[in-house]
Design a protein around this motif. Structure first.
Motif, PDB file in Angstrom:
ATOM      1  N   SER A 186       0.819  -1.215   0.000  1.00  0.00           N
ATOM      2  CA  SER A 186       0.000   0.000   0.000  1.00  0.00           C
ATOM      3  C   SER A 186       0.850   1.260   0.000  1.00  0.00           C
ATOM      4  O   SER A 186       0.398   2.318  -0.451  1.00  0.00           O
ATOM      5  N   ASP A 187       2.091   1.147   0.511  1.00  0.00           N
ATOM      6  CA  ASP A 187       2.975   2.309   0.568  1.00  0.00           C
ATOM      7  C   ASP A 187       3.540   2.688  -0.795  1.00  0.00           C
ATOM      8  O   ASP A 187       4.180   3.732  -0.936  1.00  0.00           O
ATOM      9  N   THR A 188       3.328   1.839  -1.807  1.00  0.00           N
ATOM     10  CA  THR A 188       3.876   2.124  -3.141  1.00  0.00           C
ATOM     11  C   THR A 188       2.844   2.725  -4.091  1.00  0.00           C
ATOM     12  O   THR A 188       3.206   3.154  -5.194  1.00  0.00           O
ATOM     13  N   ILE A 189       1.579   2.782  -3.671  1.00  0.00           N
ATOM     14  CA  ILE A 189       0.522   3.178  -4.611  1.00  0.00           C
ATOM     15  C   ILE A 189       0.394   4.703  -4.736  1.00  0.00           C
ATOM     16  O   ILE A 189       0.383   5.241  -5.848  1.00  0.00           O
ATOM     17  N   PHE A 190       0.293   5.406  -3.610  1.00  0.00           N
ATOM     18  CA  PHE A 190       0.180   6.862  -3.687  1.00  0.00           C
ATOM     19  C   PHE A 190       1.399   7.491  -4.352  1.00  0.00           C
ATOM     20  O   PHE A 190       1.258   8.365  -5.228  1.00  0.00           O
ATOM     21  N   PRO A 191       2.630   7.087  -4.001  1.00  0.00           N
ATOM     22  CA  PRO A 191       3.784   7.664  -4.716  1.00  0.00           C
ATOM     23  C   PRO A 191       3.775   7.344  -6.202  1.00  0.00           C
ATOM     24  O   PRO A 191       4.255   8.146  -7.003  1.00  0.00           O
ATOM     25  N   ALA A 192       3.218   6.181  -6.574  1.00  0.00           N
ATOM     26  CA  ALA A 192       3.101   5.858  -8.002  1.00  0.00           C
ATOM     27  C   ALA A 192       2.175   6.851  -8.695  1.00  0.00           C
ATOM     28  O   ALA A 192       2.414   7.259  -9.838  1.00  0.00           O
ATOM     29  N   ALA A 194      16.725   2.691 -12.609  1.00  0.00           N
ATOM     30  CA  ALA A 194      16.168   1.828 -11.571  1.00  0.00           C
ATOM     31  C   ALA A 194      17.270   1.225 -10.707  1.00  0.00           C
ATOM     32  O   ALA A 194      17.159   1.177  -9.472  1.00  0.00           O
ATOM     33  N   VAL A 195      18.334   0.762 -11.354  1.00  0.00           N
ATOM     34  CA  VAL A 195      19.472   0.197 -10.602  1.00  0.00           C
ATOM     35  C   VAL A 195      20.105   1.267  -9.724  1.00  0.00           C
ATOM     36  O   VAL A 195      20.444   1.029  -8.559  1.00  0.00           O
ATOM     37  N   LEU A 196      20.238   2.471 -10.272  1.00  0.00           N
ATOM     38  CA  LEU A 196      20.813   3.587  -9.501  1.00  0.00           C
ATOM     39  C   LEU A 196      19.958   3.893  -8.278  1.00  0.00           C
ATOM     40  O   LEU A 196      20.485   4.104  -7.172  1.00  0.00           O
ATOM     41  N   MET A 197      18.628   3.904  -8.448  1.00  0.00           N
ATOM     42  CA  MET A 197      17.730   4.169  -7.327  1.00  0.00           C
ATOM     43  C   MET A 197      17.791   3.044  -6.292  1.00  0.00           C
ATOM     44  O   MET A 197      17.724   3.288  -5.087  1.00  0.00           O
ATOM     45  N   LEU A 198      17.921   1.811  -6.759  1.00  0.00           N
ATOM     46  CA  LEU A 198      18.032   0.675  -5.838  1.00  0.00           C
ATOM     47  C   LEU A 198      19.296   0.784  -5.003  1.00  0.00           C
ATOM     48  O   LEU A 198      19.271   0.580  -3.778  1.00  0.00           O
ATOM     49  N   VAL A 199      20.397   1.124  -5.646  1.00  0.00           N
ATOM     50  CA  VAL A 199      21.662   1.299  -4.926  1.00  0.00           C
ATOM     51  C   VAL A 199      21.547   2.450  -3.928  1.00  0.00           C
ATOM     52  O   VAL A 199      22.007   2.360  -2.773  1.00  0.00           O
ATOM     53  N   ALA A 200      20.918   3.550  -4.363  1.00  0.00           N
ATOM     54  CA  ALA A 200      20.727   4.703  -3.468  1.00  0.00           C
ATOM     55  C   ALA A 200      19.886   4.313  -2.262  1.00  0.00           C
ATOM     56  O   ALA A 200      20.155   4.747  -1.130  1.00  0.00           O
ATOM     57  N   GLY A 201      18.851   3.486  -2.484  1.00  0.00           N
ATOM     58  CA  GLY A 201      18.020   3.037  -1.375  1.00  0.00           C
ATOM     59  C   GLY A 201      18.793   2.184  -0.396  1.00  0.00           C
ATOM     60  O   GLY A 201      18.666   2.332   0.834  1.00  0.00           O
ATOM     61  N   ILE A 202      19.630   1.288  -0.919  1.00  0.00           N
ATOM     62  CA  ILE A 202      20.429   0.414  -0.046  1.00  0.00           C
ATOM     63  C   ILE A 202      21.445   1.229   0.746  1.00  0.00           C
ATOM     64  O   ILE A 202      21.629   1.025   1.957  1.00  0.00           O
ATOM     65  N   LEU A 203      22.104   2.173   0.076  1.00  0.00           N
ATOM     66  CA  LEU A 203      23.126   2.988   0.746  1.00  0.00           C
ATOM     67  C   LEU A 203      22.528   3.940   1.773  1.00  0.00           C
ATOM     68  O   LEU A 203      23.171   4.276   2.781  1.00  0.00           O
ATOM     69  N   SER A 204      21.308   4.401   1.534  1.00  0.00           N
ATOM     70  CA  SER A 204      20.686   5.359   2.464  1.00  0.00           C
ATOM     71  C   SER A 204      19.954   4.669   3.615  1.00  0.00           C
ATOM     72  O   SER A 204      19.592   5.332   4.591  1.00  0.00           O
ATOM     73  N   HIS A 205      19.743   3.379   3.492  1.00  0.00           N
ATOM     74  CA  HIS A 205      18.962   2.660   4.504  1.00  0.00           C
ATOM     75  C   HIS A 205      19.554   2.728   5.908  1.00  0.00           C
ATOM     76  O   HIS A 205      18.810   2.804   6.894  1.00  0.00           O
ATOM     77  N   PRO A 206      20.883   2.709   6.064  1.00  0.00           N
ATOM     78  CA  PRO A 206      21.424   2.846   7.420  1.00  0.00           C
ATOM     79  C   PRO A 206      21.101   4.180   8.086  1.00  0.00           C
ATOM     80  O   PRO A 206      21.179   4.298   9.320  1.00  0.00           O
ATOM     81  N   ILE A 226      11.148   0.807  -8.440  1.00  0.00           N
ATOM     82  CA  ILE A 226      10.033  -0.012  -8.949  1.00  0.00           C
ATOM     83  C   ILE A 226       9.409   0.631 -10.183  1.00  0.00           C
ATOM     84  O   ILE A 226       9.133  -0.037 -11.183  1.00  0.00           O
ATOM     85  N   TYR A 227       9.204   1.949 -10.141  1.00  0.00           N
ATOM     86  CA  TYR A 227       8.434   2.617 -11.193  1.00  0.00           C
ATOM     87  C   TYR A 227       9.167   2.688 -12.530  1.00  0.00           C
ATOM     88  O   TYR A 227       8.539   2.544 -13.589  1.00  0.00           O
ATOM     89  N   PHE A 228      10.481   2.912 -12.513  1.00  0.00           N
ATOM     90  CA  PHE A 228      11.193   3.050 -13.778  1.00  0.00           C
ATOM     91  C   PHE A 228      11.194   1.753 -14.597  1.00  0.00           C
ATOM     92  O   PHE A 228      10.890   1.789 -15.800  1.00  0.00           O
ATOM     93  N   PRO A 229      11.503   0.596 -14.009  1.00  0.00           N
ATOM     94  CA  PRO A 229      11.393  -0.633 -14.824  1.00  0.00           C
ATOM     95  C   PRO A 229       9.949  -0.956 -15.200  1.00  0.00           C
ATOM     96  O   PRO A 229       9.699  -1.497 -16.284  1.00  0.00           O
ATOM     97  N   LEU A 230       8.998  -0.598 -14.321  1.00  0.00           N
ATOM     98  CA  LEU A 230       7.597  -0.825 -14.654  1.00  0.00           C
ATOM     99  C   LEU A 230       7.190   0.013 -15.863  1.00  0.00           C
ATOM    100  O   LEU A 230       6.489  -0.463 -16.762  1.00  0.00           O
ATOM    101  N   MET A 231       7.649   1.272 -15.908  1.00  0.00           N
ATOM    102  CA  MET A 231       7.352   2.116 -17.058  1.00  0.00           C
ATOM    103  C   MET A 231       8.042   1.594 -18.316  1.00  0.00           C
ATOM    104  O   MET A 231       7.499   1.715 -19.425  1.00  0.00           O
ATOM    105  N   ALA A 232       9.227   0.988 -18.149  1.00  0.00           N
ATOM    106  CA  ALA A 232       9.909   0.395 -19.300  1.00  0.00           C
ATOM    107  C   ALA A 232       9.080  -0.750 -19.879  1.00  0.00           C
ATOM    108  O   ALA A 232       8.933  -0.880 -21.103  1.00  0.00           O
TER     109      ALA A 232
END
Length: 395
Positions: A52-58, A274-286, A306-312
């Motif tokens: 549910s947390d991914t729908i409004f930002p989408a 998408a890969v860049l955003m995934l890496v940014a999410g992992i690095l910022s998680h701490p 999630i959104y960039f590959p979905l749009m692709a």
């Protein structure tokens, strides 16, 4: 009106339609039991990305993607930049007003019933913002102005009645539509200023993400006056604006490669982002938990991953392969999105007041999920009929 006839980029309307259907779904499932926890919103202090947390930002991402086409269409029709600016301000104001009213639904129980508030609110919205050009009244300007005035009187009357009854309207977090309105305002102004330079739009998108990160950090102490200058008041702490601006940048990137018919390169670029955003999410998680309620940068990064590959995928399916028939069932949610969102504000109060419910056992587990999905599709089909009858809200 279906997606094929109305959208230059079918993937955007398809994405918006799917997002609206899922928004109806996730708004309906909180009453279910025996459903996996990951389907719901995470708690404010819970480090989790619930479905549910991914729908409004989408939806915010889709709003950003739609901005260039909406503004460019107006400019091509001969509208001046000033008239486009006026439209942006009016549309933002309308969304913010709707957001505040929907936020206050159910909170004015001491002066007005849940059903009365909701029905009057929806009546006011439709009278003011109905697409009268799609109705038989389109040539009767006097009657249209009268109906709009009645709608304004209804909304003002609700506020006054609640106020004299001691129940003041709250601004709070502005409501879903209010947050969309603020994000749309910032994103549209950015595009109106930078529309001739895609690189500056991308810079603005990156800047909005950086401001969100800065807002979520303590680099500028909360008691410093400088914080009020660098981080002015923005509902959601720049998170909504960052998502909307990311959608705007994605739309311009898509348009750039589509003009060159470099479809493969577009898909590669979106996957790379998408890969860049995934890496940014992992690095910022701490540093930040994944939290929609807190609007953390980590939440934004993982959502964009999630959104960039979905749009692709959508671009390949709908714009390259032309599989538009797949979207027929949910198409009204992509072209009459606001009407779809508002309709439950009629259904839920009626259901609550009348006590009309399916057997309790049906709201459990997989059966409950299926019923909520069917409910979402029913709302969309009702809106399909409303569109044919010319009863849709249009800003």
């Amino acid at each position: 009106m279906d997606i094929k006839k109305t959208s230059r980029v079918a993937s955007i309307d398809a994405m918006r339609a799917l997002t609206m259907m899922l928004m109806l779904f996730v708004n309906d499932i909180p009453s279910l039991k025996g459903v996996p926890h990951w389907l719901f919103h995470a708690a404010a202090d819970e480090d989790m990305l619930g479905f549910s947390d991914t729908i409004f930002p989408a939806f915010l991402f889709c709003v950003g993607m739609s901005v260039p086409f909406a503004i460019d269409n107006r400019l091509k029709r001969g509208d001046t930049p000033f008239s486009v600016l006026s439209h942006i301000l009016w549309r933002s104001f309308a969304l913010i007003v709707m957001g505040l009213f929907t936020l206050n639904v159910g909170t004015c129980s001491s002066c007005m019933s849940y059903l009365s508030f909701s029905l009057l609110m929806i009546a006011g919205f439709f009278l003011i913002w109905l697409d009268y050009h799609a109705t038989a009244l389109r040539g009767n300007h006097v009657l249209i102005h009268i109906l709009k005035a009645i709608g304004i009187i209804i909304l003002v009357g609700i506020i006054v009645w609640c106020d004299i009854s001691g129940q003041h309207f709250e601004f709070g977090w502005w409501g879903i539509l209010g947050l969309i309105g603020w994000s749309y305002l910032v994103t549209s102004l950015a595009y109106l200023i930078c529309r001739r330079e895609t690189k500056w739009v991308i810079v603005a998108a990156i800047l909005s993400i950086l401001l969100c990160m800065l807002n979520s950090s303590s680099l500028i102490p909360y008691d410093w006056f400088a914080r009020n200058i660098i981080l002015p008041f923005m509902p959601g702490g720049w998170s909504g604006h960052a998502l909307c601006m990311a959608g705007l940048a994605a739309s311009l990137i898509m348009r750039h490669f589509k003009k060159k018919e470099a479809h493969g390169r577009l898909i590669v670029v979106f996957l790379a982002i998408a890969v860049l955003m995934l890496v940014a999410g992992i690095l910022s998680h701490p540093y930040w938990i994944i939290s929609k309620i807190q609007g953390t940068p980590t939440w934004i990064f993982f959502c964009l991953a999630i959104y960039f590959p979905l749009m692709a995928i959508f671009y390949w399916l709908f714009d390259i392969q032309g599989h538009l028939s797949w979207t027929w069932l949910i198409a009204p949610a992509g072209s009459a999105t606001l009407t779809c969102y508002l309709l439950p504000y009629v259904w839920y109060p009626v259901q609550y007041t009348t006590g009309l419910h399916l057997p309790e056992g049906w709201w459990y587990g997989v059966t409950g999920i299926i019923i909520s999905l069917i409910y979402s599709l029913i709302i969309i089909q009702i809106v399909r009929w409303m569109k044919r009858a010319g009863i849709v809200v249009k800003l």
